[in-house]
Structures are given as C-alpha cells and as structure tokens.
Design an enzyme around this catalytic site. Structure first.
Site, PDB file in Angstrom:
ATOM      1  N   CYS A  64     -54.027-103.593 -60.434  1.00 15.23           N
ATOM      2  CA  CYS A  64     -53.031-104.577 -60.885  1.00 15.23           C
ATOM      3  C   CYS A  64     -52.297-104.197 -62.169  1.00 15.23           C
ATOM      4  O   CYS A  64     -51.097-103.919 -62.136  1.00 15.23           O
ATOM      5  CB  CYS A  64     -53.740-105.914 -61.065  1.00 15.23           C
TER       6      CYS A  64
ATOM      7  N   LYS B 221     -46.888-114.091 -63.467  1.00 16.34           N
ATOM      8  CA  LYS B 221     -47.979-113.163 -63.147  1.00 16.34           C
ATOM      9  C   LYS B 221     -47.684-111.743 -63.669  1.00 16.34           C
ATOM     10  O   LYS B 221     -48.553-111.071 -64.221  1.00 16.34           O
ATOM     11  CB  LYS B 221     -48.188-113.150 -61.628  1.00 16.34           C
TER      12      LYS B 221
END
Ligand SMILES: NC(=O)C1=CN([C@@H]2O[C@H](COP(=O)(O)OP(=O)(O)OC[C@H]3O[C@@H](n4cnc5c(N)ncnc54)[C@H](O)[C@@H]3O)[C@@H](O)[C@H]2O)C=CC1
Ligand SMILES: CC(=O)N[C@@H]1[C@@H](OP(=O)(O)OP(=O)(O)OC[C@H]2O[C@@H](n3ccc(=O)[nH]c3=O)[C@H](O)[C@@H]2O)O[C@H](C(=O)O)[C@@H](O)[C@@H]1O
Length: 390
Positions: free
Chosen positions: A253, A200
């Site tokens: 993010c 991720k």
C-alpha cells in the site's frame, strides 16, 4: 466481490450484523474453505470465530457472479496491481465491475473499497457498470468507501476505526451511508467519491513522507553522534510525531499510493507540484543503499576476506509480525548485498527455512553469521571484530 485479506473480514463483519452475505471470489479453494467454516487467514484476530459461525450460512462464498443476482448491495474489493512504471493496472477491477454489471438491477448500490487514484469511481467504475449493465446512474447508486484496515487487526478496525464514504452523486452518497451504517459504527459521509478516494491516498502519502523524514533525521543524528531514539522520544508530543526509521517502506500500500498523485501531476505537466512525494519515495527506497554501506563498514572490521564473511539479514518480511514479502525493503537489502558478491543469508521468525529459500536467499542462523543485521531493530552485530577490546 473479492474475499481476500481485506474483503473477507468485511464480509464476516457484515454477516455478524445479521445481513445475508454472498461473497464472490475467483479462487475456488478459498470459497470451499470459507463454506466449510474454515478461515483462510488464520493470522487475522477474531476471524476464525466469525468464519466458523457464518461460513456457508450467513456468509456464502461462490465463484459465480450470477449467485449474487438476488443481492442489492455490491461491494468491490479486488486488488489493483501496479506496473513497473508505477501505473495502475485496472484489469482485475474492470473484470470485477463488468461481471457485477451483468447481474445489477434497478435500485442496487455498488461500493468500491479498493484504494484507487482519485476520480476512478466516478470515471472508470461508472463507465464499466453502465456499459455492462445497460443501466444509467440514477437507476443504480455508486460510491467509494476506502478500506482502512490493517492486516492482523482488521475486525477491530472495522468495528472501531472511522470509515468514510462518498457517492459519485449526492443521492448515491446518502443511499450508501444508510446501508453502511448498519454494520459500520463509526461512519462519516463525505461530499463525493473523489474526496473519499483522496482521503485514503493522502493517508498513505502522509505516512511515506513522515517515514522519509524519520529516515533522514536518523541518518543525520548518526552522522552527528546523537542517539536518534533518545531524541525522538523527547521530541514527540501532541504536536510532533516523528515516525520510526527503517530500511524503507514496504507492503502493498504505502509505497504505491504516492505514485497515484505523482504520476497524475506528471500527466498534467505539473510534476513540480508533487516534488515532496517523489523525494520521499526516492529517499525511502534508497535506504537499502545506506544500510548496505553500514553493513559493509561492519565487514571491514573483520579479519577475513570479504567473500568469506557470512552476513545474516535477520527479518526479511516488509514489517515485523506480517508474513508478507511484498515490496519488502529488508528482502531487497539482502538481495542488494548478494548482488555485490557477498555471502548473504536470511533468517525470519515468521518464515520457515523453505519459505526463505524460495526467495532465492540462503537460510542462515544468526548464531552462525559473522555479521548480523536485525532489520526491524536496525541493529548491527559484528562477531570477533579486529578492533574489539582485548
Ligand atoms: N490487505 C490490506 O491490508 C488492505 C487492502 N486494501 C485494499 O484492498 C485491496 C485488495 O487487497 P487484499 O484483500 O489484501 O488482496 P488479496 O490478494 O488478499 O485478495 C484479493 C481477492 O480478490 C480475488 N479476486 C481477484 N479477481 C477477482 C474478480 N474478478 N472477482 C472476484 N474476486 C476476485 C482474489 O482471488 C483474492 O481472493 C487492495 O488493492 C487495497 O486497495 C486496503 C487497505 C488494507
Ligand atoms: C498504520 C496503518 O494503519 N497502516 C496501514 C498500512 O498497512 P501496512 O501493513 O502497509 O503497515 P505500515 O505500518 O503502514 O507499514 C508500511 C511500511 O512502513 C514501514 N514503517 C512503518 C512505520 C514507521 O514508523 N516506519 C516505517 O518505516 C514498515 O516497516 C513497512 O515497511 O497500509 C494499509 C493500506 O493503505 O492499505 C492501511 O490500511 C493501514 O492503515
């Protein structure tokens, strides 16, 4: 644990597979809404229908961890905040893990979905659970499965996009894989939680570095008098994907994840091994100064004192179509211009006048401005420039 933008779509998709879900969230209002079948995230496509069908029935929301005592699987997806030095503030995660530890039983599975620095699940998460539950790994299972949704299309992402899962030990990985494959059709088991975490973080770094490259190529093309977009269109093919230039990288993010690795390498006195990530971060964050200069150049073409020129930033959310201002570089650009004493206002199709005013900026209709910068299209409109052809 956590029924936010990421947790609620996941909870709804699990309920849609006939699995009874208890959703724990500290926000009572949100829990009440969900239990009455009302979707607190209306912009999430497909979620209205799932919440009206399962809210208060197959998906019961509660503020009490003890209401989850009969559950066998605990999925944690609460936020990880970042301090001003870009270091993670683990307090919310710690609180969620310690609370769930108090209701954990032998044989239960815990999965962390929040994006975290590699090593967090096998390190901190395991410690918090063991300290609060009096159970040892082996008596419960622990895994990481990063959330890869994108706000607005989370339901379809959960149904179609590949999802990875990895355990802190081999058994945990297998147990977690068997549970998740009941509701995630495109699931891959990786060798460890640490690898799942890295996957991720890597994706975020890839995006940040590639956007930095696009921004740099855009600046160079502009300097050389080359149409970047035409060049990009023909440069992109199976082996080349140049991203889109912008005012920088915003959101919760992508601007955060590279720091997980940069800071870890600094701690290990290996900062030189993360130099590209740092450069990309600085380059993307520095794009607002580039655009400020371009806007100021535009102002110079108008026959008015600089302080009287009305500048409108059209589009202040962090990306088009998302009503979110977190780390918005478009908003940062507007504030940077304002800090220079210029008359700057903002306009955004997704925000009301009141919402714009709350940012501390003036609301300005683009039609009433002398200079309009469309931050999504990167276009600059100068009204009545002195050098306009007669
Ligand atoms: N939103 C997104 O697009 C994506 C999010 N993620 C990951 O998901 C994480 C969470 O993000 P969002 O859901 O967007 O955040 P959010 O702010 O929308 O929701 C978080 C929820 O957790 C609740 N909460 C806070 N502390 C709690 C606690 N101790 N126990 C139970 N509930 C608690 C809050 O009340 C809130 O409803 C992020 O940190 C990120 O790592 C990953 C990919 C995409
Ligand atoms: C394409 C994609 O799927 N990205 C997700 C990303 O969501 P996010 O909402 O941050 O969107 P994003 O498209 O990556 O954009 C981030 C920022 O980058 C900018 N941006 C994006 C693409 C591009 O070519 N150029 C560019 O400058 C955007 O304007 C925005 O400011 O971040 C999420 C996350 O990591 O949590 C992640 O789940 C998602 O995968």
């Amino acid at each position: 644990m956590g029924l936010g933008n990421a947790g609620l779509p996941l909870a709804a998709v699990i309920a849609d597979h006939g699995i009874q879900v208890v959703g724990v969230d500290i926000d009572r209002r949100r829990c009440d809404l969900i239990n009455s079948g009302k979707n607190p995230i209306p912009q999430e496509v497909g979620l209205d229908e799932l919440i009206s069908r399962y809210g208060g029935k197959g998906l019961v929301a509660t503020t009490e961890y003890r209401d989850a005592v009969s559950c066998n699987v605990f999925i944690v997806i609460v936020p990880l905040f970042i301090d001003k030095n870009h270091n993670p503030d683990f307090r919310t995660l710690e609180s969620a893990f310690r609370s769930l530890g108090s209701v954990l039983k032998r044989g239960d599975l815990v999965v962390l979905e929040t994006t975290v620095p590699p090593g967090t699940t096998e390190g901190l998460a395991l410690r918090w659970i063991e300290e609060s539950s009096e159970l040892k790994l082996g008596q419960f299972y622990l895994a990481h499965s990063p959330e890869r949704i994108m706000t607005g299309c989370s339901i379809s992402r959960l149904r179609e996009f590949p999802k990875v899962i990895g355990g802190v030990d081999e058994r945990s990985g297998i147990v977690a894989y068997d549970v998740y494959r009941r509701f995630i059709p495109n699931l891959r088991l990786v060798s460890s939680a640490r690898v799942a975490e890295m996957i991720k973080v890597m994706e975020g770094c890839y995006r940040d570095v590639n956007i930095a490259l696009a921004n740099e190529l855009f600046k160079i093309s502009n300097e050389l008098g080359i149409d970047f977009h035409e060049a990009r269109e023909h440069a992109n093919h199976e082996y080349c994907h140049i991203h889109m230039p912008s005012t920088g990288v915003g959101g919760h993010c992508i601007p955060v994840y590279p720091w997980f690795l940069i800071n870890e390498m600094v701690r290990r006195e290996r900062a030189e091994d993360a130099v590209m990530l740092r450069t990309a971060r600085e380059l993307n964050d520095g794009m607002i100064r580039y655009w400020m200069d371009r806007i100021m150049d535009g102002c110079m073409r108008i026959d008015k004192p600089l302080v009287d020129i009305r500048i409108c930033i059209h589009g202040i959310t962090y990306r088009p179509g998302v009503r979110e201002l977190h780390h918005s570089r478009n908003l940062a650009l507007a504030k940077l211009l304002k800090s220079r004493g210029l008359k700057v206002g903002a306009y955004d199709e997704t925000l009301s006048k009141e919402e714009v005013l709350k940012t501390g900026l003036e609301w300005m209709d683009p039609e009433d401005a002398d200079v309009v910068f469309n931050s999504f299209e990167l276009s600059l409109t100068i009204r009545h420039p002195r050098d306009a052809p007669a």
